[in-house]
Design a protein around this motif. Structure first.
Motif, PDB file in Angstrom:
ATOM      1  N   UNK A  38       0.437  -1.066  -0.309  1.00  0.00           N
ATOM      2  CA  UNK A  38      -0.150   0.314   0.214  1.00  0.00           C
ATOM      3  C   UNK A  38       0.990   1.473   0.080  1.00  0.00           C
ATOM      4  N   UNK A  39       0.485   1.946  -0.788  1.00  0.00           N
ATOM      5  CA  UNK A  39       1.573   3.588  -1.004  1.00  0.00           C
ATOM      6  C   UNK A  39       2.473   3.505  -2.249  1.00  0.00           C
ATOM      7  N   UNK A  40       2.289   2.019  -3.016  1.00  0.00           N
ATOM      8  CA  UNK A  40       4.096   1.954  -3.939  1.00  0.00           C
ATOM      9  C   UNK A  40       3.322   2.922  -5.532  1.00  0.00           C
ATOM     10  N   UNK A  41       1.969   3.088  -5.168  1.00  0.00           N
ATOM     11  CA  UNK A  41       1.530   3.783  -6.534  1.00  0.00           C
ATOM     12  C   UNK A  41       0.953   3.322  -7.938  1.00  0.00           C
ATOM     13  N   UNK A  42       0.078   1.619  -7.179  1.00  0.00           N
ATOM     14  CA  UNK A  42      -0.555   0.780  -7.751  1.00  0.00           C
ATOM     15  C   UNK A  42      -1.788   1.703  -8.493  1.00  0.00           C
ATOM     16  N   UNK A  43      -2.611   1.711  -7.975  1.00  0.00           N
ATOM     17  CA  UNK A  43      -3.563   2.498  -8.381  1.00  0.00           C
ATOM     18  C   UNK A  43      -3.354   4.061  -8.814  1.00  0.00           C
ATOM     19  N   UNK A  44      -2.539   4.685  -8.334  1.00  0.00           N
ATOM     20  CA  UNK A  44      -2.086   6.250  -9.051  1.00  0.00           C
ATOM     21  C   UNK A  44      -1.733   5.948 -10.510  1.00  0.00           C
ATOM     22  N   UNK A  45      -0.702   4.448 -10.204  1.00  0.00           N
ATOM     23  CA  UNK A  45      -0.691   4.333 -11.926  1.00  0.00           C
ATOM     24  C   UNK A  45      -1.904   4.607 -12.620  1.00  0.00           C
ATOM     25  N   UNK A  46      -3.068   3.878 -12.236  1.00  0.00           N
ATOM     26  CA  UNK A  46      -3.830   3.359 -12.933  1.00  0.00           C
ATOM     27  C   UNK A  46      -4.611   4.999 -13.233  1.00  0.00           C
ATOM     28  N   UNK A  47      -4.319   5.977 -12.159  1.00  0.00           N
ATOM     29  CA  UNK A  47      -4.936   7.220 -12.402  1.00  0.00           C
ATOM     30  C   UNK A  47      -4.953   7.727 -13.741  1.00  0.00           C
ATOM     31  N   UNK A  48      -3.099   7.685 -13.596  1.00  0.00           N
ATOM     32  CA  UNK A  48      -1.851   8.218 -14.772  1.00  0.00           C
ATOM     33  C   UNK A  48      -3.160   7.895 -16.483  1.00  0.00           C
ATOM     34  N   UNK A  49      -2.993   6.286 -16.349  1.00  0.00           N
ATOM     35  CA  UNK A  49      -3.077   6.075 -17.870  1.00  0.00           C
ATOM     36  C   UNK A  49      -4.558   6.740 -17.877  1.00  0.00           C
ATOM     37  N   UNK A  50      -6.073   6.166 -17.290  1.00  0.00           N
ATOM     38  CA  UNK A  50      -7.330   6.800 -16.839  1.00  0.00           C
ATOM     39  C   UNK A  50      -6.850   8.395 -17.349  1.00  0.00           C
ATOM     40  N   UNK A  51      -6.320   9.186 -17.085  1.00  0.00           N
ATOM     41  CA  UNK A  51      -6.667  10.432 -17.163  1.00  0.00           C
ATOM     42  C   UNK A  51      -7.039  11.049 -15.862  1.00  0.00           C
ATOM     43  N   UNK A  52      -7.368  10.279 -14.730  1.00  0.00           N
ATOM     44  CA  UNK A  52      -7.784  10.745 -13.691  1.00  0.00           C
ATOM     45  C   UNK A  52      -6.628  11.123 -12.070  1.00  0.00           C
ATOM     46  N   UNK A  53      -4.778  11.332 -12.906  1.00  0.00           N
ATOM     47  CA  UNK A  53      -4.523  11.397 -11.753  1.00  0.00           C
ATOM     48  C   UNK A  53      -4.909  12.924 -10.833  1.00  0.00           C
ATOM     49  N   UNK A  54      -4.692  12.688  -9.496  1.00  0.00           N
ATOM     50  CA  UNK A  54      -4.909  14.095  -8.977  1.00  0.00           C
ATOM     51  C   UNK A  54      -3.585  14.344  -8.465  1.00  0.00           C
ATOM     52  N   UNK A  55      -4.580  15.962  -8.350  1.00  0.00           N
ATOM     53  CA  UNK A  55      -3.496  17.262  -9.029  1.00  0.00           C
ATOM     54  C   UNK A  55      -2.213  17.244  -8.041  1.00  0.00           C
ATOM     55  N   UNK A  56      -2.138  16.405  -6.381  1.00  0.00           N
ATOM     56  CA  UNK A  56      -1.328  15.877  -5.871  1.00  0.00           C
ATOM     57  C   UNK A  56      -0.083  15.455  -6.886  1.00  0.00           C
ATOM     58  N   UNK A  57       0.063  14.963  -7.159  1.00  0.00           N
ATOM     59  CA  UNK A  57       0.715  14.038  -8.016  1.00  0.00           C
ATOM     60  C   UNK A  57       1.255  14.497  -9.321  1.00  0.00           C
ATOM     61  N   UNK A  58       2.938  13.991  -9.713  1.00  0.00           N
ATOM     62  CA  UNK A  58       2.845  14.868 -10.841  1.00  0.00           C
ATOM     63  C   UNK A  58       3.562  13.774 -11.675  1.00  0.00           C
ATOM     64  N   UNK A  59       3.626  13.831 -13.564  1.00  0.00           N
ATOM     65  CA  UNK A  59       3.746  12.722 -14.053  1.00  0.00           C
ATOM     66  C   UNK A  59       4.693  13.270 -15.591  1.00  0.00           C
ATOM     67  N   UNK A  60       5.408  12.366 -15.732  1.00  0.00           N
ATOM     68  CA  UNK A  60       6.477  12.403 -16.741  1.00  0.00           C
ATOM     69  C   UNK A  60       5.943  11.033 -17.784  1.00  0.00           C
ATOM     70  N   UNK A  61       6.057  10.817 -19.229  1.00  0.00           N
ATOM     71  CA  UNK A  61       6.290  10.475 -19.697  1.00  0.00           C
ATOM     72  C   UNK A  61       4.750   9.898 -20.578  1.00  0.00           C
ATOM     73  N   UNK A  62       4.784   8.198 -21.584  1.00  0.00           N
ATOM     74  CA  UNK A  62       3.733   8.866 -22.732  1.00  0.00           C
ATOM     75  C   UNK A  62       3.261   7.102 -22.227  1.00  0.00           C
ATOM     76  N   UNK A  63       1.702   7.572 -22.404  1.00  0.00           N
ATOM     77  CA  UNK A  63       0.236   6.080 -22.476  1.00  0.00           C
ATOM     78  C   UNK A  63       0.045   6.502 -23.982  1.00  0.00           C
ATOM     79  N   UNK A  64       0.928   5.208 -24.992  1.00  0.00           N
ATOM     80  CA  UNK A  64       0.857   5.256 -26.255  1.00  0.00           C
ATOM     81  C   UNK A  64      -0.112   4.094 -26.519  1.00  0.00           C
ATOM     82  N   UNK A  65      -1.736   3.989 -27.226  1.00  0.00           N
ATOM     83  CA  UNK A  65      -2.837   2.726 -27.268  1.00  0.00           C
ATOM     84  C   UNK A  65      -2.560   2.358 -28.957  1.00  0.00           C
ATOM     85  N   UNK A  66      -2.176   1.132 -28.934  1.00  0.00           N
ATOM     86  CA  UNK A  66      -1.928   1.716 -30.578  1.00  0.00           C
ATOM     87  C   UNK A  66      -1.806   2.147 -31.212  1.00  0.00           C
TER      88      UNK A  66
END
Length: 210
Positions: A38-66
């Motif tokens: 718990x707290x390692x970022x598993x659900x946070x990762x999914x939130x980033x992939x779906x476009x629902x990342x909370x403002x408390x987090x910052x992300x870099x990188x790309x999500x490429x689909x097909x």
């Protein structure tokens, strides 16, 4: 064009401190399992992939689909479906109306036929008019699965999706979910605490955290 889901040099930080780093390609029909405390970022990762990342987090990188970069797209345009531990069915709608919620296009009779077939596929033939409150946990999980699949996602995320079920029901719903995802050639990212989930998935496992 690359098919599947590519998490391309994804890094998520919280308060300026790195929370997780991941670079992974998930082929159509493949299930990538992400585990960690718990707290390692598993659900946070999914939130980033779906476009629902909370403002408390910052992300870099790309999500490429097909082959398409969807990182900056709004959630409703990403075509990424997600199943949670809670079924999240709409209590004021019948089972059939819950399934219809994700459907797009087609005539009324075509949509009805699609719903009937979907329910039959998961052993719930004739459940269209049922109140979700009358369903067992396993039945609700099956309806939730089909609602996501009927929205025609190009990738599927599982956020502890089976953890609310008893052992026997868990294995049944898990196998059903994996089977349908593979039939539709969906790349799947599964977050779980359960090693049996990872073994059943049969794919790669990424461990987050210490």
């Amino acid at each position: 064009m690359d098919n599947g889901l590519h998490l391309k040099a994804v890094e998520i930080c919280r308060g300026g401190q790195p929370l997780l780093q991941i670079d992974a390609q998930v082929a159509p029909g493949e299930i990538l399992t992400v585990m960690g405390p718990s707290g390692s970022g598993k659900s946070t990762l999914l939130s980033f992939l779906t476009g629902h990342l909370a403002p408390a987090f910052a992300a870099t990188g790309q999500v490429v689909l097909d082959g398409s970069d969807v990182t900056a797209q709004p959630p409703e345009h990403r075509k990424i479906g997600i199943l949670f531990q809670d079924d999240l069915l709409f209590p004021h709608l019948s089972v059939g109306a819950n399934l219809a919620f994700g459907l797009r296009g087609g005539t009324k009779s075509e949509r009805q036929k699609t719903i009937e077939t979907a329910l039959s596929d998961v052993g719930l033939k004739g459940f269209e008019t049922r109140d979700p409150a009358t369903l067992s946990g396993g039945q609700k999980a099956r309806v939730a699965l089909m609602r996501v699949l009927l929205s025609d996602p190009k990738a599927l995320l599982l956020d502890e999706a089976f953890s609310g079920l008893d052992t026997d029901r868990r294995a049944q719903i898990r196998d059903l979910t994996f089977d349908h995802a593979r039939k539709k050639n969906l790349p799947v990212v599964m977050v779980t605490h359960d090693i049996d989930d990872a073994k059943a998935a049969g794919g790669r496992v990424i461990q987050l955290g210490p």
